[in-house]
Structures are given as C-alpha cells and as structure tokens.
Design a protein around this motif. Structure first.
Motif, mmCIF file in Angstrom:
data_model
loop_
_atom_site.group_PDB
_atom_site.id
_atom_site.type_symbol
_atom_site.label_atom_id
_atom_site.label_comp_id
_atom_site.label_asym_id
_atom_site.label_seq_id
_atom_site.Cartn_x
_atom_site.Cartn_y
_atom_site.Cartn_z
ATOM 1 N N ARG A 25 60.337 27.501 2.681
ATOM 2 C CA ARG A 25 60.694 27.116 3.928
ATOM 3 C C ARG A 25 61.556 26.123 4.116
ATOM 4 N NH1 ARG A 25 59.970 31.939 5.721
ATOM 5 N NH2 ARG A 25 57.467 32.613 5.905
ATOM 6 N N THR A 26 61.290 24.855 3.097
ATOM 7 C CA THR A 26 62.081 23.665 3.311
ATOM 8 C C THR A 26 62.933 23.505 2.161
ATOM 9 O OG1 THR A 26 60.330 22.631 2.240
ATOM 10 C CG2 THR A 26 59.884 22.856 4.598
ATOM 11 N N SER A 27 63.522 24.458 1.257
ATOM 12 C CA SER A 27 64.250 23.914 0.283
ATOM 13 C C SER A 27 65.541 23.345 0.611
ATOM 14 C CB SER A 27 64.322 25.470 -0.351
ATOM 15 O OG SER A 27 65.788 25.035 -1.320
ATOM 16 N N ASN A 28 66.016 22.257 -0.068
ATOM 17 C CA ASN A 28 67.144 21.469 0.378
ATOM 18 C C ASN A 28 68.251 21.668 -1.029
ATOM 19 O OD1 ASN A 28 66.033 19.731 -1.021
ATOM 20 N ND2 ASN A 28 66.232 18.167 0.342
ATOM 21 N N ARG A 29 68.041 22.602 -1.774
ATOM 22 C CA ARG A 29 68.750 22.651 -2.894
ATOM 23 C C ARG A 29 69.850 23.862 -2.823
ATOM 24 N NH1 ARG A 29 63.679 21.146 -6.903
ATOM 25 N NH2 ARG A 29 63.567 19.319 -6.048
ATOM 26 N N PRO A 39 67.066 27.349 2.467
ATOM 27 C CA PRO A 39 65.544 27.870 3.471
ATOM 28 C C PRO A 39 65.651 28.803 4.087
ATOM 29 C CG PRO A 39 66.621 25.937 4.565
ATOM 30 C CD PRO A 39 67.485 26.204 3.488
ATOM 31 N N PHE A 40 64.406 29.461 3.994
ATOM 32 C CA PHE A 40 64.352 30.873 4.500
ATOM 33 C C PHE A 40 63.020 30.684 5.857
ATOM 34 C CE2 PHE A 40 66.198 32.371 0.750
ATOM 35 C CZ PHE A 40 66.825 33.450 0.940
#
Length: 115
Positions: free
Chosen positions: A72-76, A80-81
């Motif tokens: 939900r919060t990926s910043n790589r 984010p989904f």
C-alpha cells in the motif's frame, strides 16, 4: 467479578476471531489468479521466486500486516497499490498464495548434485 473477567475474555476472543475473518477466508487458489491478474508475476516470477526487477516473495513471505503495508505504501521501484486497484480481499488471497508455495528441496537431496 470472576464472571465479568470470563465474559470479558470471551468477548475479546470473539472480537479477535471476527476481526481475522478476512485473513481466515483468504484463498491460495484465488491468490494465484490475483497474482497473475494484477501483474505481480511480471517482476516477482510466477511463484514469487523473484527476478531481475522484483525481489523474492516466497516461500516464507513477509507477515501479512507488513506485506500489506508495503504494497500500500511502497516508495521504491514497485508503485504503491491502493485498495481501489488491488482490493484487500485480493491482497489477502495473494498473501495466502505466497504462503502456500513450498520451500524447494535441499540441493543435497538431488542425486546429480550430491556427488
């Protein structure tokens, strides 16, 4: 007083059981389909084994809460989904699918490699 404790503990246990309803209902079969449908396989491989563009997810995936938070919060490299794109039920099913993938055999048990 003892009755209140027993009722309180029963209510707490019931709340935990009901609160985990989504996790208990997760389906590895549906998760495999969702893993393919949402394109996870393109970076992580069809069995979550990882690849050049995505890390290994299985066997032994992250804990469900950590997995969900990352998705939900990926910043790589992985975007984010949001829940609108990847519903919570699908995400729980994907996690169940990743959990269902068995560990590979120990290389020492493969006859040609054990010489």
């Amino acid at each position: 007083m003892r009755f209140v404790r027993v009722v309180g503990l029963a209510a707490l246990a019931a709340g935990l059981f009901v609160g985990c309803g989504g996790a208990l209902a997760a389906s590895a079969e549906k998760g495999k389909s969702a893993f393919i449908q949402h394109g996870c396989w393109q970076c992580h491989g069809t069995q979550g084994q990882g690849g050049v563009t995505g890390p290994k997810l299985a066997p032994d995936p992250l804990a469900a809460e950590v997995f969900t938070a990352f998705v939900r919060t990926s910043n790589r490299a992985m975007p984010p989904f949001s829940e609108e794109i990847l519903p919570n039920d699908d995400l729980a099913d994907i996690h169940a699918y990743l959990q269902s993938i068995p560990k590979p055999a120990d290389y020492k048990t493969i006859p040609l490699l054990n010489q």
